[in-house]
Write an enzyme that holds these catalytic residues in place. Sequence first.
Site, PDB file in Angstrom:
ATOM      1  N   THR A 108      11.542   5.905   0.880  1.00  0.00           N
ATOM      2  CA  THR A 108      12.993   5.750   0.930  1.00  0.00           C
ATOM      3  C   THR A 108      13.404   4.655   1.895  1.00  0.00           C
ATOM      4  OG1 THR A 108      13.102   8.134   0.589  1.00  0.00           O
ATOM      5  CG2 THR A 108      15.141   7.045   1.183  1.00  0.00           C
TER       6      THR A 108
ATOM      7  N   LYS B 208       5.116  -2.263   8.123  1.00  0.00           N
ATOM      8  CA  LYS B 208       6.153  -1.468   7.460  1.00  0.00           C
ATOM      9  C   LYS B 208       7.479  -2.213   7.552  1.00  0.00           C
ATOM     10  CE  LYS B 208       7.928   3.321   7.488  1.00  0.00           C
ATOM     11  NZ  LYS B 208       7.780   4.636   8.152  1.00  0.00           N
TER      12      LYS B 208
ATOM     13  N   ASP C 110       6.544  17.527   9.006  1.00  0.00           N
ATOM     14  CA  ASP C 110       6.224  17.108   7.632  1.00  0.00           C
ATOM     15  C   ASP C 110       4.718  16.887   7.487  1.00  0.00           C
ATOM     16  OD1 ASP C 110       6.778  16.538   4.981  1.00  0.00           O
ATOM     17  OD2 ASP C 110       7.148  14.411   5.347  1.00  0.00           O
TER      18      ASP C 110
ATOM     19  N   GLY D 241      11.421   2.185   3.392  1.00  0.00           N
ATOM     20  CA  GLY D 241      10.693   0.936   3.566  1.00  0.00           C
ATOM     21  C   GLY D 241       9.465   0.787   2.699  1.00  0.00           C
TER      22      GLY D 241
ATOM     23  N   ILE E 273       0.807  -1.222   0.000  1.00  0.00           N
ATOM     24  CA  ILE E 273       0.000   0.000   0.000  1.00  0.00           C
ATOM     25  C   ILE E 273       0.843   1.277   0.000  1.00  0.00           C
ATOM     26  CG2 ILE E 273      -2.108  -0.968   0.992  1.00  0.00           C
ATOM     27  CD1 ILE E 273      -1.194  -0.089   3.743  1.00  0.00           C
ATOM     28  N   GLY E 274       2.163   1.116   0.090  1.00  0.00           N
ATOM     29  CA  GLY E 274       3.013   2.305   0.054  1.00  0.00           C
ATOM     30  C   GLY E 274       4.479   1.935   0.026  1.00  0.00           C
ATOM     31  N   GLU E 275       5.279   2.856  -0.522  1.00  0.00           N
ATOM     32  CA  GLU E 275       6.723   2.622  -0.565  1.00  0.00           C
ATOM     33  C   GLU E 275       7.444   3.950  -0.464  1.00  0.00           C
ATOM     34  OE1 GLU E 275      10.026   0.065  -3.100  1.00  0.00           O
ATOM     35  OE2 GLU E 275       7.966   0.157  -3.804  1.00  0.00           O
TER      36      GLU E 275
END
Length: 296
Positions: free
Chosen positions: A16, A35, A131, A18, A12-14
Amino acid sequence: MVASAFQKLEKIGEGTYGIVYKAREKNTGKLVALKKIRPESENEGIPATTIREILLLKNLKHSTIIGLKEVIHSDDKMYLVFEYVETDLKKLIDDFSKQHMRFHYEIIRKMSHQLCTAVNFCHSKNIFHRDLKPQNILVDHDFNIKLADFGLGRAASIPLRQYTAEIVTLWYRPPELLLGCKYYDSSVDVWSLACILVEIYTMMPLFMGDSEIDQLMKIYRILGIPTEKDWKGVETLPKYNKDNLKHKKMGFAGIIKDPKLEALVKKMFIYDPLGRITAKEALEEAFFDGIEPIYE
């Protein structure tokens, strides 16, 4: 517990550091976000951002902040097990926009209130996120939010240290960082938060610059260019340029039609970081009248 206790369902996500998977805990059937941490190099091991995220989240237990359930470290691999939340605010806004839909006014107030609560809770623990952006705000099917991704978070120090300015995604970056200010505090989060509150309302990012200079120009068009009268010392900042004085202030006319929301974000979009209201003060504003405080 070991990683084999979870069944990976989909990526579901990538990033820098992991890859994040939607996974199911085999024993309980519960969904989690898994993760997998990518080492910085063969020799260096766990990235500093991961260690920072783990330490900060151990301190941040609140319903508006993503829950870190477990840290698994085995066979030179590390996994962080988070509670699973369906989507993030950016994807949600994109999905609604594709269907030419907007959020209901009470949903806008609900998500905005939860976001201010999350940021206030972080700041009450002397932690600033650094962030804040829609991609880092998770949203469930009932429009409850969870603040996530504390890899760039910092515990505030006394006296304030000089931190790197290369933080906060450009569109949500406050003017003190764009102008080269070396010292900053939790008020950087308040500026980013104001950008997000407007985006939840309009379904569009407010300041979409394609470089630091362009980002400043986008801010100046709406808020005018800051002078010493607005912000003592601004004209001595490294990237301040008097040639930009031709920009006239447009204000929020035509952007925000709700006077209570406009009144709130104007107090958050103060150029001088010391003059900006805090997340705690934001929660007291009329825009949130009638919404019950969230204490845990």
